[in-house]
Motif scaffolding. Structure first.
Motif, short mmCIF file in Angstrom:
data_model
loop_
_atom_site.label_atom_id
_atom_site.label_comp_id
_atom_site.label_asym_id
_atom_site.label_seq_id
_atom_site.Cartn_x
_atom_site.Cartn_y
_atom_site.Cartn_z
N VAL A 117 0.84 -1.21 0.00
CA VAL A 117 0.00 0.00 0.00
C VAL A 117 0.87 1.25 0.00
N VAL A 118 1.92 1.25 0.81
CA VAL A 118 2.81 2.42 0.87
C VAL A 118 3.45 2.68 -0.50
N THR A 119 3.86 1.62 -1.18
CA THR A 119 4.48 1.81 -2.50
C THR A 119 3.47 2.22 -3.57
N LEU A 120 2.20 1.95 -3.33
CA LEU A 120 1.16 2.35 -4.28
C LEU A 120 0.69 3.78 -4.09
N LEU A 121 0.90 4.34 -2.92
CA LEU A 121 0.46 5.70 -2.64
C LEU A 121 1.31 6.72 -3.40
N PRO A 122 0.73 7.84 -3.77
CA PRO A 122 1.52 8.86 -4.47
C PRO A 122 2.55 9.49 -3.53
N GLY A 123 3.61 10.01 -4.12
CA GLY A 123 4.64 10.68 -3.35
C GLY A 123 4.15 12.02 -2.83
N THR A 124 4.91 12.60 -1.92
CA THR A 124 4.54 13.90 -1.39
C THR A 124 4.70 14.96 -2.47
N ASP A 125 3.79 15.91 -2.51
CA ASP A 125 3.87 16.99 -3.49
C ASP A 125 4.99 17.94 -3.11
N GLY A 126 5.69 18.39 -4.12
CA GLY A 126 6.77 19.35 -3.89
C GLY A 126 7.98 18.68 -3.27
N PRO A 127 8.97 19.48 -2.95
CA PRO A 127 10.19 18.90 -2.36
C PRO A 127 9.93 18.42 -0.93
N ASN A 128 10.67 17.41 -0.53
CA ASN A 128 10.65 16.97 0.87
C ASN A 128 12.10 16.87 1.33
N ARG A 129 12.33 16.28 2.49
CA ARG A 129 13.69 16.26 3.04
C ARG A 129 14.65 15.39 2.23
N PHE A 130 14.13 14.61 1.28
CA PHE A 130 14.98 13.74 0.48
C PHE A 130 15.25 14.28 -0.91
N GLY A 131 14.65 15.39 -1.27
CA GLY A 131 14.94 15.99 -2.56
C GLY A 131 13.71 16.57 -3.23
N PRO A 132 13.91 17.07 -4.45
CA PRO A 132 12.78 17.67 -5.19
C PRO A 132 11.80 16.59 -5.66
#
Length: 144
Positions: A117-132
């Motif tokens: 489920v976690v891998t199916l969810l969309p990524g966070t919008d915009g940059p986060n602490r791991f990059g753009p």
């Protein structure tokens, strides 16, 4: 489509940054296709016999080829999974937690479903602490 399948191999041991769902799941599809090709090779070289118990020469060759493939993709698989977790703004150490949890009966089943489920969810919008954002890297500087 093929470029998405091969992108994790190009980023062989790159554990930093983020990976989109498309990159992660296309690499998973590539692995499924390679496994199916290995089974087909085993069937063709063994004369169509699926006799695993005797492990005829055809199945031995197919098993050796698949073993080489799995050794070759071990590091890229870990890296793309960690980058996929980064896209969700989760640490890569969550992957180790999921692997450990998967070894526990019943809990492992739940942990495996949660990980999918976690891998199916969309990524966070915009940059986060791991990059753009890999979907829209230009968006990072718009409102900064």
């Amino acid at each position: 489509m093929m470029e998405w399948m091969l992108l994790p191999l190009k980023r062989y041991a790159d554990f930093s940054g983020r990976s989109r769902r498309k990159e992660y799941w296309m690499f998973a599809l590539l692995n499924v296709l390679v496994i199916l090709a290995g089974i087909l090779i085993g069937l063709l070289l063994s004369g169509g016999s699926a006799d695993y118990a005797s492990m005829s020469g055809g199945w031995m060759i197919a098993a050796a080829l698949l073993g080489i493939w799995f050794l070759a993709i071990f590091i890229p698989s870990l890296a793309v999974t960690v980058r996929r977790l980064h896209d969700r703004d989760l640490s890569g150490w969550w992957y180790l937690g999921m692997v450990v949890a998967s070894a526990i009966p019943f809990v492992g089943f739940i942990a495996s479903i949660a990980f999918i489920v976690v891998t199916l969810l969309p990524g966070t919008d915009g940059p986060n602490r791991f990059g753009p954002d890999p979907k829209n890297p230009a968006q990072a500087d718009v409102f900064a």
